[in-house]
Design a protein around this motif. Structure first.
Motif, mmCIF file in Angstrom:
data_model
loop_
_atom_site.group_PDB
_atom_site.id
_atom_site.type_symbol
_atom_site.label_atom_id
_atom_site.label_comp_id
_atom_site.label_asym_id
_atom_site.label_seq_id
_atom_site.Cartn_x
_atom_site.Cartn_y
_atom_site.Cartn_z
ATOM 1 N N ASN A 159 31.475 39.750 32.205
ATOM 2 C CA ASN A 159 32.000 39.148 31.327
ATOM 3 C C ASN A 159 33.551 39.212 31.176
ATOM 4 O O ASN A 159 34.135 38.209 30.907
ATOM 5 C CB ASN A 159 31.530 39.576 29.796
ATOM 6 C CG ASN A 159 30.133 39.064 29.580
ATOM 7 O OD1 ASN A 159 29.976 37.812 29.132
ATOM 8 N ND2 ASN A 159 29.174 39.923 29.638
ATOM 9 N N THR A 160 34.151 40.074 31.769
ATOM 10 C CA THR A 160 35.684 40.207 32.023
ATOM 11 C C THR A 160 36.137 39.040 33.078
ATOM 12 O O THR A 160 36.887 38.377 32.866
ATOM 13 C CB THR A 160 36.156 41.470 32.292
ATOM 14 O OG1 THR A 160 35.819 42.456 31.228
ATOM 15 C CG2 THR A 160 37.461 41.688 32.642
ATOM 16 N N ALA A 161 35.305 39.065 34.179
ATOM 17 C CA ALA A 161 35.520 38.253 35.212
ATOM 18 C C ALA A 161 35.319 36.579 34.604
ATOM 19 O O ALA A 161 36.274 35.834 34.887
ATOM 20 C CB ALA A 161 34.509 38.343 36.193
ATOM 21 N N LEU A 184 42.064 43.165 36.996
ATOM 22 C CA LEU A 184 41.103 43.227 38.026
ATOM 23 C C LEU A 184 41.232 44.661 38.674
ATOM 24 O O LEU A 184 40.172 45.111 39.388
ATOM 25 C CB LEU A 184 41.434 42.211 39.003
ATOM 26 C CG LEU A 184 40.872 40.787 38.813
ATOM 27 C CD1 LEU A 184 41.438 39.846 39.879
ATOM 28 C CD2 LEU A 184 39.205 40.833 38.620
ATOM 29 N N ARG A 185 42.341 45.190 38.870
ATOM 30 C CA ARG A 185 42.451 46.233 40.069
ATOM 31 C C ARG A 185 43.682 47.456 39.554
ATOM 32 O O ARG A 185 43.815 48.231 40.568
ATOM 33 C CB ARG A 185 42.778 45.706 41.370
ATOM 34 C CG ARG A 185 44.254 44.848 41.311
ATOM 35 C CD ARG A 185 44.636 44.531 42.698
ATOM 36 N NE ARG A 185 44.832 45.426 43.687
ATOM 37 C CZ ARG A 185 45.627 46.030 43.967
ATOM 38 N NH1 ARG A 185 46.829 45.920 43.362
ATOM 39 N NH2 ARG A 185 45.876 47.039 44.808
ATOM 40 N N ASP A 186 44.339 47.284 38.583
ATOM 41 C CA ASP A 186 45.381 48.182 38.396
ATOM 42 C C ASP A 186 44.927 49.476 38.171
ATOM 43 O O ASP A 186 43.622 49.976 37.486
ATOM 44 C CB ASP A 186 46.105 47.931 36.926
ATOM 45 C CG ASP A 186 47.405 48.644 37.065
ATOM 46 O OD1 ASP A 186 47.474 49.827 36.878
ATOM 47 O OD2 ASP A 186 48.297 48.028 37.144
ATOM 48 N N LYS A 187 45.370 50.545 39.022
ATOM 49 C CA LYS A 187 44.798 51.729 39.102
ATOM 50 C C LYS A 187 45.369 52.776 38.002
ATOM 51 O O LYS A 187 44.455 53.728 37.636
ATOM 52 C CB LYS A 187 45.603 52.650 40.223
ATOM 53 C CG LYS A 187 47.105 52.856 40.316
ATOM 54 C CD LYS A 187 47.624 53.377 41.671
ATOM 55 C CE LYS A 187 49.141 53.509 41.565
ATOM 56 N NZ LYS A 187 49.789 54.297 40.303
ATOM 57 N N ASP A 188 46.079 52.281 37.032
ATOM 58 C CA ASP A 188 46.275 52.890 35.850
ATOM 59 C C ASP A 188 45.351 52.391 34.613
ATOM 60 O O ASP A 188 45.795 52.689 33.481
ATOM 61 C CB ASP A 188 47.859 52.700 35.249
ATOM 62 C CG ASP A 188 48.657 53.661 36.383
ATOM 63 O OD1 ASP A 188 48.115 54.510 36.807
ATOM 64 O OD2 ASP A 188 49.662 53.112 36.764
ATOM 65 N N ASN A 189 44.555 51.450 35.120
ATOM 66 C CA ASN A 189 43.855 50.883 33.711
ATOM 67 C C ASN A 189 42.553 51.057 33.912
ATOM 68 O O ASN A 189 41.528 50.874 34.724
ATOM 69 C CB ASN A 189 43.736 49.042 34.122
ATOM 70 C CG ASN A 189 43.091 48.426 33.135
ATOM 71 O OD1 ASN A 189 42.566 49.248 32.266
ATOM 72 N ND2 ASN A 189 42.912 47.254 33.185
ATOM 73 N N PRO A 192 47.001 43.382 46.116
ATOM 74 C CA PRO A 192 47.224 42.427 44.941
ATOM 75 C C PRO A 192 46.711 41.036 45.388
ATOM 76 O O PRO A 192 46.688 40.536 46.294
ATOM 77 C CB PRO A 192 48.863 42.194 44.955
ATOM 78 C CG PRO A 192 49.135 43.773 45.345
ATOM 79 C CD PRO A 192 48.201 44.107 46.413
ATOM 80 N N VAL A 193 45.944 40.505 44.182
ATOM 81 C CA VAL A 193 45.473 39.148 44.180
ATOM 82 C C VAL A 193 46.324 38.163 43.971
ATOM 83 O O VAL A 193 46.797 38.130 42.724
ATOM 84 C CB VAL A 193 44.225 39.218 43.370
ATOM 85 C CG1 VAL A 193 43.520 37.852 43.527
ATOM 86 C CG2 VAL A 193 43.045 40.440 43.904
ATOM 87 N N GLY A 194 46.639 37.118 44.932
ATOM 88 C CA GLY A 194 47.381 35.880 44.652
ATOM 89 C C GLY A 194 46.647 35.051 43.868
ATOM 90 O O GLY A 194 45.231 34.978 44.019
ATOM 91 N N GLU A 195 47.419 33.845 43.760
ATOM 92 C CA GLU A 195 46.539 32.633 42.938
ATOM 93 C C GLU A 195 45.779 32.034 43.859
ATOM 94 O O GLU A 195 44.654 31.338 43.165
ATOM 95 C CB GLU A 195 47.843 31.790 42.456
ATOM 96 C CG GLU A 195 47.175 30.548 41.593
ATOM 97 C CD GLU A 195 48.216 29.746 41.236
ATOM 98 O OE1 GLU A 195 48.060 28.388 40.881
ATOM 99 O OE2 GLU A 195 49.466 30.033 40.916
ATOM 100 N N GLN A 196 45.932 31.834 45.060
ATOM 101 C CA GLN A 196 44.709 31.534 45.876
ATOM 102 C C GLN A 196 43.683 32.216 46.120
ATOM 103 O O GLN A 196 42.584 31.539 46.600
ATOM 104 C CB GLN A 196 45.314 31.119 47.311
ATOM 105 C CG GLN A 196 46.697 30.415 47.412
ATOM 106 C CD GLN A 196 46.661 28.988 46.787
ATOM 107 O OE1 GLN A 196 45.573 28.339 47.259
ATOM 108 N NE2 GLN A 196 47.394 28.521 45.963
ATOM 109 N N ARG A 197 43.623 33.311 45.784
ATOM 110 C CA ARG A 197 42.299 34.169 45.802
ATOM 111 C C ARG A 197 41.635 34.712 44.588
ATOM 112 O O ARG A 197 40.439 35.340 44.730
ATOM 113 C CB ARG A 197 42.704 35.676 46.784
ATOM 114 C CG ARG A 197 43.225 35.160 47.866
ATOM 115 C CD ARG A 197 43.453 36.586 48.926
ATOM 116 N NE ARG A 197 42.231 37.551 48.775
ATOM 117 C CZ ARG A 197 42.577 38.793 48.340
ATOM 118 N NH1 ARG A 197 43.427 39.001 47.334
ATOM 119 N NH2 ARG A 197 41.230 39.481 48.222
#
Length: 314
Positions: A21-23, A75-80, A124-129
């Motif tokens: 659901n977050t996605a 999506l990926r922050d290690k502190d989250n 890190p995820v860019g806009e294209q990915r």
């Protein structure tokens, strides 16, 4: 079944549903932000972070709400600790702890999805990915749920898994609807009025309900109709009504297998009666925001009662 195994199954599927659901929420934010100017786009990403319940952590690290910052944090922050990557890690960890009661197909769906998505999120995820990553997370949910439905015995394991799924899904849908509806309104006096078609279309897309809703309503988009669809329509598998019906059935099955009902069954009956007596008019008379907050509190109480009834906390 051991309490720790039941707990692992329950939370495995809560985390899976939450990640999916977050996605969906990120996908919606991306669609809306791409059609707006810079200021409006930042407000949309702010609403995404708020809906995900991650505002305090996000603002501790970021001074603005740009798309790149927002989706990488979620999506990926290690502190989250509530990142999609962390949630999928929890799915895999709980699946490992319950390997003796899930099928090989369920484990493979979880493990293969984890390996694929964790590799995608190594940098890190860019806009294209970002669209590709979001699609992979949604696919992980689809594959795992499909493996459960197609391969697991309808025993306690199955019902704990499904109970976790539906209690989390109900909470997620209520939060998306509440936050989106509340933030999109220019004033409380506009409750129930027609709002921008494009904005409400994204709300439907967030819960994969756009095609079903359009088919049922001849393509007509309006706020009142969408609320009725997402709250009361038992035919839609992500409506609040459908989720509570499914949750009630799974809790009833667990009670039969145990030989007695618990507090969760009583709370479930009360919540079910309350929702079944609702009409769209009564919801708007009470206030949508107030209704959804009441629903989420009731849903959380049922979740806590399940943990108590089946000694998750012991």
């Amino acid at each position: 079944m051991l309490a720790r195994t039941a707990n692992s199954l329950f939370w495995m599927f809560r985390y899976l549903e939450r990640a999916e659901n977050t996605a969906r929420l990120l996908d919606t934010g991306l669609r809306m932000a791409l059609t707006r100017d810079v200021v409006s786009a930042e407000e949309e990403w702010r609403s995404v972070i708020l809906t995900a319940g991650q505002r305090s952590g996000y603002e501790a690290k970021n001074a603005s709400y740009t798309g790149m910052q927002a989706w990488n944090y979620v999506l990926r922050d290690k502190d989250n600790p509530s990142s999609v990557l962390a949630m999928l890690g929890n799915v895999r960890s709980n699946a490992r702890q319950s390997r003796n009661v899930i099928t090989g197909e369920v484990w493979e769906a979880v493990n293969d999805s984890w390996l694929h998505i964790s590799e995608m999120l190594e940098r890190p995820v860019g806009e294209q990915r970002v669209g590709e990553v979001v699609a992979a997370v949604r696919r992980a949910g689809t594959l795992t749920h499909g493996a459960v439905i197609g391969t697991m015995l309808r025993d306690q394991s199955f019902h704990f898994a499904r109970a976790g799924t539906f209690i989390e899904r109900a909470d997620s849908i209520a939060r998306i609807l509440d936050m989106k509806y509340y933030l999109l309104l220019p004033s409380l006096s506009y409750v129930g009025s027609s709002l921008d078609t494009g904005q409400w279309d994204t709300v439907l897309r967030a819960v994969s309900g756009d095609r079903s809703y359009r088919w049922l309503n001849a393509g007509q988009i309006d706020a009142r109709g969408i609320v009725e669809f997402l709250v009361l329509d038992e035919r839609f598998p992500r409506s609040l009504s459908y989720c509570h019906t499914a949750l009630r059935e799974n809790l009833a099955a667990l009670a039969r297998m145990r030989g007695s009902e618990g507090q969760s069954n009583m709370l479930m009956r009360s919540a079910d009666i309350s929702l079944s007596e609702r009409t769209i008019d009564s919801i708007f008379d009470q206030g949508l925001h107030e209704f959804l907050r009441q629903f989420m509190a009731s849903n959380a109480a049922i979740g806590a009662a399940i943990a108590e009834d089946y000694r998750f906390l012991s």
